[in-house]
Design a protein around this motif. Structure first.
Motif, short mmCIF file in Angstrom:
data_model
loop_
_atom_site.label_atom_id
_atom_site.label_comp_id
_atom_site.label_asym_id
_atom_site.label_seq_id
_atom_site.Cartn_x
_atom_site.Cartn_y
_atom_site.Cartn_z
N GLY A 54 0.71 -1.17 0.14
CA GLY A 54 -0.16 0.11 0.13
C GLY A 54 0.81 1.37 -0.13
N GLY A 55 1.96 1.23 0.45
CA GLY A 55 3.26 2.35 0.43
C GLY A 55 2.72 3.60 1.51
N VAL A 56 1.64 3.59 2.30
CA VAL A 56 1.45 4.94 2.79
C VAL A 56 1.94 4.86 4.30
CG1 VAL A 56 -0.37 5.43 1.30
CG2 VAL A 56 -0.98 4.49 3.25
N ALA A 57 2.27 5.98 4.67
CA ALA A 57 2.66 6.36 6.28
C ALA A 57 1.67 5.87 7.20
CB ALA A 57 3.15 7.84 6.29
N GLY A 58 0.15 6.35 6.91
CA GLY A 58 -0.71 6.01 7.83
C GLY A 58 -0.88 4.51 8.39
N PHE A 59 -0.19 3.54 7.79
CA PHE A 59 -0.25 2.37 8.21
C PHE A 59 0.28 2.13 9.42
CE2 PHE A 59 1.82 -1.98 8.78
CZ PHE A 59 1.09 -2.78 8.63
N TRP A 60 1.24 3.00 10.08
CA TRP A 60 1.92 2.87 11.36
C TRP A 60 1.39 3.43 12.41
CZ3 TRP A 60 5.46 -0.83 11.22
CH2 TRP A 60 5.89 -1.22 9.81
N GLN A 61 0.03 4.17 12.14
CA GLN A 61 -0.52 4.87 13.11
C GLN A 61 -0.57 3.93 14.66
OE1 GLN A 61 -1.55 7.92 12.81
NE2 GLN A 61 -1.64 8.04 15.02
N PRO A 62 -0.69 2.87 14.65
CA PRO A 62 -0.69 1.84 15.94
C PRO A 62 0.58 1.94 16.39
CG PRO A 62 -1.95 0.73 14.27
CD PRO A 62 -1.28 1.78 13.50
N GLN A 63 1.80 2.16 15.94
CA GLN A 63 3.04 2.14 16.53
C GLN A 63 3.49 3.41 17.12
OE1 GLN A 63 2.41 -0.18 13.59
NE2 GLN A 63 1.93 -1.22 15.34
N LEU A 64 2.83 4.58 16.77
CA LEU A 64 3.40 5.83 16.91
C LEU A 64 3.57 6.11 18.60
CD1 LEU A 64 2.34 8.16 13.96
CD2 LEU A 64 4.25 6.97 14.40
N ALA A 65 2.12 5.88 19.19
CA ALA A 65 2.36 6.17 20.70
C ALA A 65 3.43 5.49 21.38
CB ALA A 65 0.93 6.12 21.34
N ALA A 66 3.62 4.33 20.89
CA ALA A 66 4.55 3.25 21.78
C ALA A 66 6.14 3.70 21.54
CB ALA A 66 4.58 1.86 21.43
N SER A 113 -14.94 -0.89 5.97
CA SER A 113 -15.64 -0.23 4.85
C SER A 113 -15.16 0.99 4.72
CB SER A 113 -17.15 -0.14 5.08
OG SER A 113 -17.37 -1.50 5.11
N ALA A 114 -14.90 1.79 5.93
CA ALA A 114 -14.05 3.31 5.71
C ALA A 114 -12.94 3.07 4.90
CB ALA A 114 -14.34 3.92 6.88
N GLU A 115 -12.11 2.36 5.40
CA GLU A 115 -10.82 2.25 4.63
C GLU A 115 -10.91 1.79 3.02
OE1 GLU A 115 -8.29 -0.40 7.04
OE2 GLU A 115 -8.27 0.82 8.74
N ASP A 116 -11.87 1.02 2.92
CA ASP A 116 -11.98 0.67 1.31
C ASP A 116 -12.35 1.88 0.74
OD1 ASP A 116 -11.51 -2.19 2.02
OD2 ASP A 116 -13.68 -2.88 1.84
N ALA A 117 -13.18 2.63 1.20
CA ALA A 117 -13.64 3.75 0.21
C ALA A 117 -12.20 4.71 0.29
CB ALA A 117 -14.91 4.60 1.13
N GLN A 118 -11.41 4.74 1.32
CA GLN A 118 -10.58 5.70 1.30
C GLN A 118 -9.20 5.19 0.16
OE1 GLN A 118 -9.88 8.51 2.87
NE2 GLN A 118 -7.79 8.84 3.05
N HIS A 119 -9.18 3.94 0.55
CA HIS A 119 -8.08 3.34 -0.57
C HIS A 119 -8.64 3.53 -2.17
CE1 HIS A 119 -6.12 1.85 2.62
NE2 HIS A 119 -6.62 0.90 2.91
N VAL A 120 -9.90 3.16 -2.45
CA VAL A 120 -10.36 3.63 -3.69
C VAL A 120 -10.05 4.90 -4.15
CG1 VAL A 120 -12.65 3.53 -5.09
CG2 VAL A 120 -11.98 1.46 -3.65
#
Length: 273
Positions: free
Chosen positions: A23-35, A162-169
């Protein structure tokens, strides 16, 4: 290339570069940032041709090109030394960087990656490619979560997906870009060069990964001179999302333990509900 810097701001702060998968995008790492951000300067980025990093990819686009692009973008920001945490394709970018720019890379973490493409993974990629070419972008995007997440987690998170699908499209990277990135990923092969990657490498996988068999991580760890292998029992291909707490704990523990480089493979199996 679009880089985002989080966490510690000092120029000499220890730096982690987080590299996403296909997918290539930075947002994939959101679950790691706080840690990670209380302890490190954390760099996320949209890979060339994805997200905010617009660009046409050349024919013959390769893993070496992906690594060189990232090295150059970091150098332009004055970041000369860093560790790489990469998911699947991003992990292979990390291995390529460690191989091609050894003076810049301290450590690498490879999440659900491989030494060379597995026949099962190749079949999964072919199915996804067929959907893209013969049915269309929406079908490709709708199928993607089936390869990323465990069935029960997917069923419990349908509104989110479903929200992520719409964003990816809406922000699809483009058919030609995706196919060239996919070709580069499929061609990546470290069998002949892994022994020369001497940096500490965390090889972490999920045993229920539908896309990449966990045995691929075992083979990768065995081929690297200074690796630590961790097997999580649950979480799917994107277990850094579905079981972020467990994943983040393993990652932070390894980062602490490898302040002094390790010299042998350590295997740990984590049983999670």
């Amino acid at each position: 290339m679009q880089l985002d810097i989080h966490g510690l701001t000092a120029d000499d702060a220890p730096t982690l570069v987080l590299s996403s998968g296909l997918g290539g995008v930075a947002g994939f790492w959101q679950p790691q940032l706080a840690a990670l951000t209380p302890h490190y300067r954390v760099v996320t980025y949209d890979q060339r041709g994805t997200g905010r990093s617009a660009g046409t990819l050349p024919e013959g686009y390769s893993m070496a090109m992906m690594a060189a692009e990232l090295a150059e973008a970091l150098a332009q920001r004055g970041i000369a030394r860093y560790d790489i945490i990469g998911h699947a394709l991003g992990g292979l970018v990390g291995l390529q960087l460690a191989q091609d720019f050894p003076a810049r890379v301290g450590r690498v973490a490879v999440i659900n990656g491989w030494l060379a493409l597995h026949a099962h993974t190749e079949r999964c990629f072919q199915v996804r490619q067929d959907l893209l070419l013969n049915v269309g972008v929406e079908a490709f995007v709708r199928a993607q979560p089936l390869f990323l997440y465990p069935a029960e987690w997917l069923a419990q998170n349908q509104m989110r997906i479903s929200a992520e699908d719409a964003q990816h499209v809406a922000h699809f990277q483009g058919m030609e870009t995706l196919l060239r990135r996919l070709h580069a990923l499929k061609c990546a092969d470290f069998r002949a060069s892994a022994a020369g990657i001497t940096q500490p490498v965390l090889v972490i996988c999920s045993q229920d990964d539908l896309l990449v068999p966990w045995s691929c991580s075992v083979a990768l760890a065995q081929a690297l001179p200074a690796s630590t292998l961790i097997e999580m029992a649950w979480g799917g291909h994107a277990m850094s999302v579905t079981d972020a707490d467990t994943f983040n704990r393993h990652l932070l523990d390894w980062l602490t333990a490898t302040a002094t480089p390790a010299s042998r493979v350590t295997q740990t199996t984590e049983k999670t509900a």
